[in-house]
Design a protein around this motif. Structure first.
Motif, PDB file in Angstrom:
ATOM      1  N   ASP A 292      -6.063  -1.294  -4.801  1.00 21.32           N
ATOM      2  CA  ASP A 292      -5.417  -1.947  -3.666  1.00 21.32           C
ATOM      3  C   ASP A 292      -6.382  -2.993  -3.103  1.00 21.32           C
ATOM      4  OD1 ASP A 292      -3.718  -2.598  -1.623  1.00 21.32           O
ATOM      5  OD2 ASP A 292      -3.428  -0.545  -0.896  1.00 21.32           O
TER       6      ASP A 292
ATOM      7  N   SER B  44       0.832  -1.212   0.000  1.00 16.44           N
ATOM      8  CA  SER B  44       0.000   0.000   0.000  1.00 16.44           C
ATOM      9  C   SER B  44       0.861   1.253   0.000  1.00 16.44           C
ATOM     10  CB  SER B  44      -0.939   0.012   1.211  1.00 16.44           C
ATOM     11  OG  SER B  44      -1.848  -1.061   1.132  1.00 16.44           O
TER      12      SER B  44
ATOM     13  N   GLN C 224      -7.326   0.348   0.074  1.00 16.35           N
ATOM     14  CA  GLN C 224      -7.431  -1.044   0.497  1.00 16.35           C
ATOM     15  C   GLN C 224      -8.655  -1.270   1.389  1.00 16.35           C
ATOM     16  OE1 GLN C 224      -3.942  -2.390   2.575  1.00 16.35           O
ATOM     17  NE2 GLN C 224      -4.682  -4.496   2.721  1.00 16.35           N
TER      18      GLN C 224
HETATM   19 MG    MG Z   1      -1.880  -2.946   1.960  1.00 17.93          MG
END
Ligand code: MG
Ligand code: ADP
Ligand code: ADP
Length: 544
Positions: free
Chosen positions: A185, A61, A115
């Motif tokens: 993500d 990330s 994410q």
């Molecule tokens: Mg991540």
């Protein structure tokens, strides 16, 4: 390689294999004194889908945020003001410099799906339609809403929709933008396989659009989907929470194979002592142990029959792991509640009432409490060496015991929730999507923890999951749901793996072939020779 001697083989049989070690070079980014450091950045290639595969806490990330201009890498000089000029200097002459120059000069546009979609309601106050209309830069919104089945929730407030719905809304919002580079993500948490395939197709179509040069970068742990979707793959390795390195791009096939093998060829790097392997042939029909329960045909409907579920009669054995597969909204949780006795069938009784421990799909453990206090409040076995070996170690809990539940990342929260579920005394453990937010290795370890637990406690585990690799590694038998989500569901009796996979995948119209090197299952291209042949033979997953 045997995987035991990593420094130097005493028999001189194999060359030296490195273990990941923090590099001497300056990192691309370091969060602070003794804090996590990231080395290298992947370069998204125009017209390509680039994948990133690696464990949690390894900087995926972080890399995505840097590439999407949401974090300026500090080259290890934390504390001061990072600036892009220094970064450009560092990567002068590389492909990355080219990308970053265009990014800083605003010659290219980017869109990023974060994410953790669960955070979105905290940042946006309004309904789905309002959120999506802000992002409709390509005029593709109607099609995205249709293909991602978002229509029924268009007028619902964002803070009232489920995680699976939020995931699809977030993906639609990102893909609706008109960008040169898209960063996604993680795309699969909370989605069923049909929905995962739809998302994969949408991403592929954007990359393949001949009228625009678009690049897609996808971080993903569902290997079957990643394999289907990506052209090239960066493998991330290192030491979670300490440092992470991104490899140069590999072909997606080699990248995944090397990752499963636990050894990176070009880097001459062992990233895991053991390899992860799959069975090509369905497990042999075993002689069954003691029945846990033989259940009758069951019907259950809600309200005025808006949703109805029909369950075929069947038998569940002690010590087995039953995989449960089927789309979202088809009645899987309803069946768990029927077994637990917390929901009554339409007519008649079940003649039994099992102690059930249930891990829901969406985890809500938000008490202001430490992990260790929370878990010790559930089981007296907490802290015993038995519990430590069977639960804490395989779920990697020891390093997070002193953290607050509210501070945990998605993957950490998932592991605590699985531990809490297994620590409850019960006859039947029901785990709804334990793979969500776990990395591949954590999925494998959680899988074996669940298996061992069921065996050692003569209990049965019913594991609902949408990651086909996890189901393959986990299940003794399979329970397949079909029907029309949110309207009607049908649960077939538990079947042997081969028959179950065939039923399930025939419904989805997906076949798998085997990777020639490793035996790993790979989704066939629809209409390919193998796809057609296997459909004719009725062998969707295991080879004959
Ligand atoms: Mg991540
Ligand atoms: P991944 O996406 O691979 O799971 P991340 O890039 O999210 O990994 O995080 C890598 C490491 O950096 C983790 O140990 C995480 O705790 C740490 N980290 C992430 N963001 C920050 C931050 N803003 N400050 C300090 N540490 C951070
Ligand atoms: P799954 O676990 O397969 O995702 P569920 O069993 O949770 O499916 O739900 C199946 C259907 O029943 C969904 O359409 C859901 O909205 C509906 N449903 C679930 N619980 C209730 C309830 N208590 N009242 C009315 N409808 C419900």
């Amino acid at each position: 390689t045997c995987g035991i001697c990593v420094e130097k083989c005493p028999f001189d049989a194999i060359e030296i294999i490195n273990l990941p070690q923090e590099l001497d070079d300056e990192p691309t980014h370091r969060y602070g004194d003794n804090a996590f450091a990231l080395y290298g950045l992947p370069v998204p290639a125009p017209g390509n889908v680039t994948g990133i595969l690696g464990p949690n806490g390894i900087g995926k990330s972080t890399a995505v945020k840097a590439l999407a201009d949401e974090l300026v890498p500090n080259l290890g000089e934390y504390g001061g003001d990072a600036d892009w000029e220094a970064v450009l200097d560092r990567y002068r002459g590389s492909e990355l410099q080219n990308y970053l120059t265009q990014l800083i000069d605003e010659e290219i546009t980017v869109a990023r799906k974060p994410q953790y979609v669960d955070q979105i309601p905290k940042q946006f106050d309004g309904n789905t339609r309002q959120l999506l209309e802000q992002t409709d830069e390509r005029g593709a919104l109607d099609e995205l809403v249709e293909r991602l089945s978002i229509q029924p929730i268009m007028d619902q407030p964002i803070d009232s929709i489920s995680g699976g719905e939020l995931q699809r809304v977030a993906i639609a919002a990102t893909l609706a933008r008109d960008a040169d580079f898209y960063f996604l993500d993680e795309i699969t948490p909370y989605l069923d396989i049909g929905q995962r395939m739809v998302v994969a197709r949408l991403i592929r179509e954007l990359a393949d659009d001949p009228d625009a040069e678009r690049s897609m970068l996808v971080v993903e742990h569902d290997l079957a989907i990643l394999d289907l979707l990506a052209d090239t793959l960066h493998v991330a390795y290192g030491e979670a929470g300490v440092f992470g390195v991104m490899t140069d791009p590999k072909s997606v096939r080699n990248g995944i194979n090397e990752y499963l093998e636990g050894y990176l060829n070009n880097e001459n790097m062992r990233i895991r002592p053991e390899s992860i392997t799959f069975e090509e042939h369905a497990p042999r029909e075993s002689t069954r142990g003691t029945p846990l329960v033989e259940y009758p045909e069951i019907s259950k409907s809600y309200g005025d029959g808006e949703f109805s579920l029909d369950v075929d009669s069947g038998m569940i054995y002690e010590g087995e792991v039953l995989g449960v597969v089927g789309p979202n909204g088809i009645g899987k949780s309803t069946l768990a509640k029927l077994f637990a006795g917390s929901v009554e069938p339409d007519s008649g009784g079940l003649g039994f009432d099992l102690d059930i421990s249930y891990k829901p799909q969406y985890i809500e453990i938000d008490q202001p409490m430490r992990v260790d206090s929370f878990l010790s409040s559930i089981t007296d076995e907490f802290g015993t060496s038995y519990w430590d070996t069977e639960v804490a170690k395989p779920l990697q809990l020891n390093s997070i015991m002193e953290q607050q539940l509210t501070d945990l990342s998605g993957g950490e929260r998932q592991r605590v929730a699985i531990a809490a579920c297994l620590s409850e005394p019960a006859d039947l453990y029901v785990l709804d999507e334990p793979s969500a937010h776990l990395d591949v290795e954590q999925r494998v370890q959680a899988t074996s923890a669940i298996r061992r637990y069921a065996e050692n406690h003569d209990a049965t585990a019913l594991v609902i999951d949408h990651d086909i690799y996890m189901i393959d590694l986990l299940a003794d038998r399979l329970m397949v749901f079909d029907g029309e989500p949110a309207q009607h569901g049908h649960a077939a009796a538990p079947q042997e793996m081969r028959a179950g996979m065939n039923d399930f995948l025939a419904d989805l119209d997906i076949t798998f072939r085997r990777d020639e090197g490793t035996g790993r299952p790979r989704i066939n291209k629809p209409g390919s020779q193998k796809d057609s042949q296997q459909k004719r033979d009725g062998e969707y997953y295991y080879s004959a």
